[in-house]
Scaffold this motif. Sequence first.
Motif, PDB file in Angstrom:
ATOM      1  N   ALA A  85     -15.882   1.753   4.865  1.00 17.45           N
ATOM      2  CA  ALA A  85     -15.404   2.762   5.823  1.00 17.45           C
ATOM      3  C   ALA A  85     -14.320   3.667   5.240  1.00 17.45           C
ATOM      4  CB  ALA A  85     -14.903   2.078   7.106  1.00 17.45           C
ATOM      5  N   LEU A  86     -14.560   4.179   4.025  1.00 16.61           N
ATOM      6  CA  LEU A  86     -13.619   5.134   3.414  1.00 16.61           C
ATOM      7  C   LEU A  86     -14.010   6.555   3.826  1.00 16.61           C
ATOM      8  CD1 LEU A  86     -13.475   3.651  -0.201  1.00 16.61           C
ATOM      9  CD2 LEU A  86     -11.948   3.196   1.737  1.00 16.61           C
ATOM     10  N   TYR A  87     -13.036   7.452   3.825  1.00 15.50           N
ATOM     11  CA  TYR A  87     -13.346   8.862   4.101  1.00 15.50           C
ATOM     12  C   TYR A  87     -13.869   9.477   2.811  1.00 15.50           C
ATOM     13  CZ  TYR A  87     -10.642   8.018   8.301  1.00 15.50           C
ATOM     14  OH  TYR A  87     -10.183   7.508   9.487  1.00 15.50           O
ATOM     15  N   PRO A  88     -15.132   9.932   2.816  1.00 14.15           N
ATOM     16  CA  PRO A  88     -15.756  10.357   1.549  1.00 14.15           C
ATOM     17  C   PRO A  88     -15.133  11.609   0.940  1.00 14.15           C
ATOM     18  CG  PRO A  88     -17.223  10.780   3.423  1.00 14.15           C
ATOM     19  CD  PRO A  88     -16.052   9.997   3.956  1.00 14.15           C
ATOM     20  N   HIS A  89     -14.589  12.478   1.785  1.00 11.85           N
ATOM     21  CA  HIS A  89     -14.072  13.749   1.254  1.00 11.85           C
ATOM     22  C   HIS A  89     -12.596  13.647   0.863  1.00 11.85           C
ATOM     23  CE1 HIS A  89     -13.437  13.462   5.536  1.00 11.85           C
ATOM     24  NE2 HIS A  89     -12.360  14.219   5.366  1.00 11.85           N
ATOM     25  N   MET A  90     -12.002  12.464   1.037  1.00 12.23           N
ATOM     26  CA  MET A  90     -10.588  12.302   0.673  1.00 12.23           C
ATOM     27  C   MET A  90     -10.472  11.545  -0.644  1.00 12.23           C
ATOM     28  SD  MET A  90      -8.676  11.059   4.082  1.00 12.23           S
ATOM     29  CE  MET A  90      -8.750  11.917   5.633  1.00 12.23           C
ATOM     30  N   THR A  91      -9.373  11.796  -1.350  1.00  8.12           N
ATOM     31  CA  THR A  91      -9.120  11.016  -2.561  1.00  8.12           C
ATOM     32  C   THR A  91      -8.693   9.601  -2.157  1.00  8.12           C
ATOM     33  OG1 THR A  91      -6.777  11.551  -2.590  1.00  8.12           O
ATOM     34  CG2 THR A  91      -8.256  13.058  -3.792  1.00  8.12           C
ATOM     35  N   VAL A  92      -8.626   8.745  -3.167  1.00  6.71           N
ATOM     36  CA  VAL A  92      -8.175   7.373  -2.922  1.00  6.71           C
ATOM     37  C   VAL A  92      -6.767   7.397  -2.313  1.00  6.71           C
ATOM     38  CG1 VAL A  92      -7.482   5.225  -4.062  1.00  6.71           C
ATOM     39  CG2 VAL A  92      -9.641   6.349  -4.688  1.00  6.71           C
ATOM     40  N   ARG A  93      -5.898   8.226  -2.893  1.00  8.39           N
ATOM     41  CA  ARG A  93      -4.531   8.283  -2.367  1.00  8.39           C
ATOM     42  C   ARG A  93      -4.521   8.716  -0.904  1.00  8.39           C
ATOM     43  NH1 ARG A  93       0.442   8.415  -4.411  1.00  8.39           N
ATOM     44  NH2 ARG A  93      -0.124   8.810  -6.559  1.00  8.39           N
ATOM     45  N   GLN A  94      -5.342   9.721  -0.588  1.00  2.77           N
ATOM     46  CA  GLN A  94      -5.396  10.188   0.808  1.00  2.77           C
ATOM     47  C   GLN A  94      -5.962   9.109   1.733  1.00  2.77           C
ATOM     48  OE1 GLN A  94      -7.668  13.683  -0.080  1.00  2.77           O
ATOM     49  NE2 GLN A  94      -5.887  15.047   0.023  1.00  2.77           N
ATOM     50  N   ASN A  95      -6.977   8.394   1.224  1.00  3.74           N
ATOM     51  CA  ASN A  95      -7.535   7.300   2.022  1.00  3.74           C
ATOM     52  C   ASN A  95      -6.475   6.244   2.327  1.00  3.74           C
ATOM     53  OD1 ASN A  95     -10.545   6.934   2.800  1.00  3.74           O
ATOM     54  ND2 ASN A  95     -10.616   8.071   0.860  1.00  3.74           N
ATOM     55  N   LEU A  96      -5.630   5.990   1.330  1.00  7.42           N
ATOM     56  CA  LEU A  96      -4.616   4.952   1.510  1.00  7.42           C
ATOM     57  C   LEU A  96      -3.460   5.418   2.411  1.00  7.42           C
ATOM     58  CD1 LEU A  96      -4.366   3.500  -2.124  1.00  7.42           C
ATOM     59  CD2 LEU A  96      -5.520   2.498  -0.149  1.00  7.42           C
ATOM     60  N   SER A  97      -3.193   6.721   2.398  1.00  5.94           N
ATOM     61  CA  SER A  97      -2.011   7.189   3.131  1.00  5.94           C
ATOM     62  C   SER A  97      -2.330   7.760   4.509  1.00  5.94           C
ATOM     63  CB  SER A  97      -1.243   8.225   2.294  1.00  5.94           C
ATOM     64  OG  SER A  97      -2.112   9.187   1.777  1.00  5.94           O
ATOM     65  N   LEU A 134     -16.285   6.114  -7.482  1.00  2.00           N
ATOM     66  CA  LEU A 134     -15.850   4.731  -7.705  1.00  2.00           C
ATOM     67  C   LEU A 134     -17.045   3.783  -7.667  1.00  2.00           C
ATOM     68  CD1 LEU A 134     -12.820   4.570  -5.222  1.00  2.00           C
ATOM     69  CD2 LEU A 134     -12.747   5.140  -7.661  1.00  2.00           C
ATOM     70  N   SER A 135     -16.891   2.636  -8.333  1.00  4.58           N
ATOM     71  CA  SER A 135     -17.900   1.582  -8.228  1.00  4.58           C
ATOM     72  C   SER A 135     -17.715   0.865  -6.887  1.00  4.58           C
ATOM     73  CB  SER A 135     -17.722   0.580  -9.364  1.00  4.58           C
ATOM     74  OG  SER A 135     -16.539  -0.168  -9.146  1.00  4.58           O
ATOM     75  N   GLY A 136     -18.697   0.023  -6.531  1.00  2.00           N
ATOM     76  CA  GLY A 136     -18.608  -0.723  -5.276  1.00  2.00           C
ATOM     77  C   GLY A 136     -17.350  -1.581  -5.211  1.00  2.00           C
ATOM     78  N   GLY A 137     -17.053  -2.233  -6.317  1.00  2.00           N
ATOM     79  CA  GLY A 137     -15.883  -3.107  -6.350  1.00  2.00           C
ATOM     80  C   GLY A 137     -14.591  -2.315  -6.193  1.00  2.00           C
ATOM     81  N   GLN A 138     -14.566  -1.137  -6.816  1.00  2.00           N
ATOM     82  CA  GLN A 138     -13.363  -0.296  -6.706  1.00  2.00           C
ATOM     83  C   GLN A 138     -13.199   0.220  -5.275  1.00  2.00           C
ATOM     84  OE1 GLN A 138     -14.500   2.376  -9.861  1.00  2.00           O
ATOM     85  NE2 GLN A 138     -13.187   1.346 -11.368  1.00  2.00           N
ATOM     86  N   ARG A 139     -14.327   0.573  -4.649  1.00  2.00           N
ATOM     87  CA  ARG A 139     -14.255   1.034  -3.253  1.00  2.00           C
ATOM     88  C   ARG A 139     -13.713  -0.075  -2.354  1.00  2.00           C
ATOM     89  NH1 ARG A 139     -20.112   4.113  -2.746  1.00  2.00           N
ATOM     90  NH2 ARG A 139     -19.791   5.129  -4.744  1.00  2.00           N
ATOM     91  N   GLN A 140     -14.181  -1.301  -2.621  1.00  2.00           N
ATOM     92  CA  GLN A 140     -13.735  -2.412  -1.790  1.00  2.00           C
ATOM     93  C   GLN A 140     -12.229  -2.629  -1.969  1.00  2.00           C
ATOM     94  OE1 GLN A 140     -13.560  -3.953   0.927  1.00  2.00           O
ATOM     95  NE2 GLN A 140     -15.702  -4.598   0.807  1.00  2.00           N
ATOM     96  N   ARG A 141     -11.753  -2.433  -3.199  1.00  3.20           N
ATOM     97  CA  ARG A 141     -10.302  -2.546  -3.418  1.00  3.20           C
ATOM     98  C   ARG A 141      -9.540  -1.500  -2.630  1.00  3.20           C
ATOM     99  NH1 ARG A 141      -9.086  -5.199  -8.636  1.00  3.20           N
ATOM    100  NH2 ARG A 141     -11.133  -6.009  -9.163  1.00  3.20           N
ATOM    101  N   VAL A 142     -10.098  -0.294  -2.570  1.00  2.00           N
ATOM    102  CA  VAL A 142      -9.423   0.759  -1.809  1.00  2.00           C
ATOM    103  C   VAL A 142      -9.368   0.363  -0.325  1.00  2.00           C
ATOM    104  CG1 VAL A 142      -9.452   3.184  -1.121  1.00  2.00           C
ATOM    105  CG2 VAL A 142     -10.136   2.539  -3.452  1.00  2.00           C
ATOM    106  N   ALA A 143     -10.489  -0.198   0.158  1.00  2.00           N
ATOM    107  CA  ALA A 143     -10.523  -0.616   1.568  1.00  2.00           C
ATOM    108  C   ALA A 143      -9.474  -1.707   1.828  1.00  2.00           C
ATOM    109  CB  ALA A 143     -11.915  -1.122   1.927  1.00  2.00           C
ATOM    110  N   ILE A 144      -9.338  -2.622   0.892  1.00  2.00           N
ATOM    111  CA  ILE A 144      -8.328  -3.682   1.046  1.00  2.00           C
ATOM    112  C   ILE A 144      -6.932  -3.068   0.929  1.00  2.00           C
ATOM    113  CG2 ILE A 144      -7.393  -5.804   0.014  1.00  2.00           C
ATOM    114  CD1 ILE A 144     -10.316  -6.485  -0.828  1.00  2.00           C
ATOM    115  N   GLY A 145      -6.804  -2.107  -0.013  1.00  2.00           N
ATOM    116  CA  GLY A 145      -5.516  -1.432  -0.199  1.00  2.00           C
ATOM    117  C   GLY A 145      -5.064  -0.728   1.065  1.00  2.00           C
ATOM    118  N   ARG A 146      -6.025  -0.127   1.759  1.00  2.00           N
ATOM    119  CA  ARG A 146      -5.675   0.575   2.994  1.00  2.00           C
ATOM    120  C   ARG A 146      -5.114  -0.401   4.033  1.00  2.00           C
ATOM    121  NH1 ARG A 146     -10.407   3.885   5.462  1.00  2.00           N
ATOM    122  NH2 ARG A 146     -11.166   1.759   5.528  1.00  2.00           N
ATOM    123  N   ALA A 147      -5.703  -1.614   4.052  1.00  2.00           N
ATOM    124  CA  ALA A 147      -5.174  -2.628   4.972  1.00  2.00           C
ATOM    125  C   ALA A 147      -3.761  -3.046   4.550  1.00  2.00           C
ATOM    126  CB  ALA A 147      -6.108  -3.838   5.013  1.00  2.00           C
TER     127      ALA A 147
END
Length: 356
Positions: A85-97, A134-147
């Motif tokens: 459930a990441l926002y596809p048009h945002m960067t990782v940093r934007q997704n996290l913040s 990002l790879s699947g594993g990296q995306r999952q890390r971003v999702a965990i990072g957001r939490a």
Amino acid sequence: MADLVLKNVNKTFGSHAVIPSIDLDIKDGEFVVFVGPSGCGKSTLLRLIAGLEEISSGDILIDGQNVAHTPAADRGVAMVFQSYALYPHMTVRQNLSFGLENIKMPKAEIAARVDAAAKLLQIDQLLDRQPRQLSGGQRQRVAIGRAITRDPKIFLFDEPLSNLDAELRVHMRLEITRLHERLGNTMIYVTHDQIEAMTMADKIVVLRKGVVEQVGAPLELYNRPRNTFVAGFIGSPRMNLLDGTFSAGDGAFRFQADGLPPVAMDHAGGAVAKQSGKLGIRPEDFLIGDSGWPVEIAVAEQHGANSYLHGTLPNGEPILIHKPGQIAVTRGDILHVAPAPGKYHLFDQAELRIEA
Ligand SMILES: Nc1ncnc2c1ncn2[C@@H]1O[C@H](COP(=O)(O)OP(=O)(O)OP(=O)(O)O)[C@@H](O)[C@H]1O
Ligand SMILES: [Mg+2]
């Protein structure tokens, strides 16, 4: 501190009581795993705890505070989804913040939290990329990072690793365990993966049709399942369950299945009255020898380190035997097997465990 208590929690969709009534007590810092068949209500239960779904009745207490009708954002709970459930048009940093900007957190604090989470999850080199890069594993890390950036009291994970390949799953499994050790938060984790449940959980909750069948430490459930459902659900490959009759007499305990020679077994209690029920034997708990039940082997799966022997008893019941190493048998061979001493489980007609 984040204890979680569910009291008489009910969730009904239309006329369908998906969760009839659940009581659950989760201690601060516990890693709790929910398991159960597809559709039994695991995700619904997480969504109720998170506040993404309104409960029909009951109470949800976090640190003693009833949050049953508190908006999701104010519960101090963060959920990680299978789909990321990441926002596809945002960067990782934007997704996290993004979530933190929404609650008007000061910019410096947001940056500090994002950087700390990114470092912890080793995605600090990826902050300017978009999810599709990002790879699947990296995306999952971003999702965990957001939490993590939300600094929740409780983390909820809904099958977070099931879209990853086998090797990455093992890796991420260890990472989440380490994350738990490091953060010490209460975590609830849903999985279909037996190894994840057995190795990550302080406590496993087995659900069937929205009802808790058993709660306990992984090996408690494995060694003493309280009914045939838990017996069949915990453990992979699953426990063999045979219908038959138990009887005790002449200092021996016997189990007789239809059309099979009786087998004598040790039984510490010895006081089981003659009755019909089920005998459970885990695949690894058979002794192969000269006596016992004849099993005709249909398929011998050699995994190298382990052999899985699929066969049938003379009464047509399927049997699975698991042995370490490489067992030289092929289709059509007959093996004689008996349960190893003490390594079996008895269940009565109501499918409840009979204690030895
Ligand atoms: N919004 C909804 N409206 C009606 N029924 C729903 C809704 N959400 C879930 N259900 C039903 O509730 C039951 C439990 O669903 P849930 O998604 O919680 O199961 P699950 O244990 O997570 O399953 P899986 O392992 O497949 O993810 C299912 O029968 C499902 O069809
Ligand atoms: Mg689900």
